[in-house]
Each structure stands twice: as structure tokens, then as C-alpha cells.
Design a protein around this motif. Structure first.
Motif, PDB file in Angstrom:
ATOM      1  N   GLY A 101       0.339  -8.660 -38.640  1.00 32.02           N
ATOM      2  CA  GLY A 101      -0.692  -7.621 -38.708  1.00 32.02           C
ATOM      3  C   GLY A 101      -1.477  -7.657 -40.018  1.00 32.02           C
ATOM      4  O   GLY A 101      -2.715  -7.726 -40.005  1.00 32.02           O
ATOM      5  N   ARG A 104      -3.681 -10.839 -40.154  1.00 30.71           N
ATOM      6  CA  ARG A 104      -4.910 -10.732 -39.342  1.00 30.71           C
ATOM      7  C   ARG A 104      -5.932  -9.829 -40.019  1.00 30.71           C
ATOM      8  O   ARG A 104      -7.121 -10.148 -40.075  1.00 30.71           O
ATOM      9  N   LYS A 105      -5.463  -8.709 -40.536  1.00 26.57           N
ATOM     10  CA  LYS A 105      -6.364  -7.758 -41.194  1.00 26.57           C
ATOM     11  C   LYS A 105      -7.024  -8.403 -42.408  1.00 26.57           C
ATOM     12  O   LYS A 105      -8.240  -8.259 -42.627  1.00 26.57           O
ATOM     13  N   THR A 108      -9.829 -10.788 -41.306  1.00 24.92           N
ATOM     14  CA  THR A 108     -10.967 -10.234 -40.578  1.00 24.92           C
ATOM     15  C   THR A 108     -12.215 -10.368 -41.445  1.00 24.92           C
ATOM     16  O   THR A 108     -12.225  -9.993 -42.607  1.00 24.92           O
ATOM     17  N   GLU A 120      -3.970 -12.708 -32.885  1.00 22.36           N
ATOM     18  CA  GLU A 120      -3.504 -11.489 -32.217  1.00 22.36           C
ATOM     19  C   GLU A 120      -2.464 -11.830 -31.150  1.00 22.36           C
ATOM     20  O   GLU A 120      -1.458 -11.126 -31.002  1.00 22.36           O
TER      21      GLU A 120
END
Length: 194
Positions: A101, A104-105, A108, A120
Motif C-alpha cells: 500500500g 503504491r501510494k 502514484t 494493486e
């Protein structure tokens, strides 16, 4: 592994021979683990229900149980699929659960929407034929060979400054290294977690 296709075809296939082989393999595994006379009946019944749901159901469930990862492992053995698992990335084990998580954040805006979607899948699971994977303490996900190549190319071309969280640098390096090895083999990536 070379392809995810055999696993996808097995879901809701109604293949009774496959279900019988898988059931026997599970019985042998449980007997080896507990001893022939000490197999836990409840655990045995849980596996039987999973085989029924995964292989013998009339249609794939909308939400595939993450516990299917235990059946997926055994199907790979049963079919003698050329599965390679000795990647450095795997040595981090349960530490991965908290990384996906934030990783990925952090990325972004640095990588394409397509690559974020692939990450994801690895974070939340990717079903074989259903709509989602239920994270029930276990999880599975996969990427096709072309997806592995796309993700590896994008992650490996990132500027070092994109990895702004120091604690994710090792995760990023090991993931990119693993993707590169799988991409060179032109194989699919299968992630199984429990």
C-alpha cells in the motif's frame, strides 16, 4: 511459472478427476504433517470444501477465497509446473504485507495508471476467474508475462529520487530484481501469501 492459464481453466471446470487427484494430494500432505491417525478432521473438511468450490462448482465465485492459495500450490505440484520460487524477494516473507500500500501510494504520479493497477493486483490480490480475491489472511495474485515485462521496465527506469521512503528502497530493489528475472524467462508471476 510458465502460464497462469491451467489454473484459470481449473476453476469451475467440473473436472472430477482433477478434484480427486487434488483431494488425495491434500490427504497425503495432511497425513505427512500430522501423522496418518492424527489428521485434523476440521482442517480436512475445510480443504474438501475448497476443492468443491474451486474445481467442482458450476460457476466461479464472484469473490475467490484467498485460501485458494493452498490449492494453487498443490495444483502446481500436481501438474509438475516449472515453478521457480527462490527469489531474494521471497526472503522478506510477511514483511511484504505492510509494504504494498505505501509503495503504491509513493509511486502514484511517478508511474503509469497501468503499472499502478498491476501493483494493486499484487497488493490486493487478483482472481483467476472471479471479480475479487477475499483477503482472509491468505492472498494470491498473478501477472501475465507481458504485464511482468511492462511493470519491470517502468519500475527499473524510475529515478532513484522517486523512492522517497527509505524503508521501501530495499523492497523496491528486490521487487524490480524479481520482476527482471521473471521477465527474462518470459514467465507469468504468481504471488501466494499466507
Amino acid at each position: 511459472m510458465p502460464s497462469i492459464q491451467p489454473l484459470k481453466v481449473a476453476v469451475a471446470s467440473g473436472d472430477e478427476d482433477l478434484a480427486d487427484h487434488l483431494t488425495r494430494l491434500i490427504q497425503d500432505d495432511l497425513a505427512a504433517l500430522y501423522g496418518e491417525d492424527d489428521v485434523d478432521a476440521e482442517e480436512h473438511d475445510e480443504f474438501q470444501a475448497m476443492v468443491q468450490e474451486m474445481i467442482l462448482s458450476k460457476s466461479p465465485p464472484t469473490e475467490e477465497p484467498g485460501t485458494w492459495q493452498a490449492l494453487i500450490r498443490r495444483l502446481a505440484v500436481l501438474w509438475k509446473l516449472d515453478v521457480k520460487s527462490d527469489y531474494s524477494f521471497n526472503q522478506r516473507g510477511w514483511h511484504h504485507y505492510g509494504c504494498w500500500g505505501p509503495y503504491r501510494k509513493m509511486l502514484t504520479g511517478c508511474i503509469t495508471v497501468d503499472s499502478l493497477k498491476l501493483l494493486e493486483y499484487l497488493d490486493l490480490g487478483r482472481p483467476l476467474r472471479g471479480n475479487t480475491v477475499e483477503d482472509d489472511g491468505c492472498l494470491f495474485a498473478w501477472l501475465d508475462p507481458d504485464e511482468v515485462i511492462r511493470l519491470e521496465e517502468e519500475l527499473s527506469s524510475l529515478e532513484e529520487s522517486a523512492i522517497v521512503m527509505e524503508e521501501l528502497q530495499d523492497f523496491h530493489e528486490l521487487l524490480t530484481e524479481c520482476l527482471d528475472e521473471v521477465a527474462q524467462q518470459q514467465h507469468a508471476l504468481l504471488l501466494l501469501a499466507n
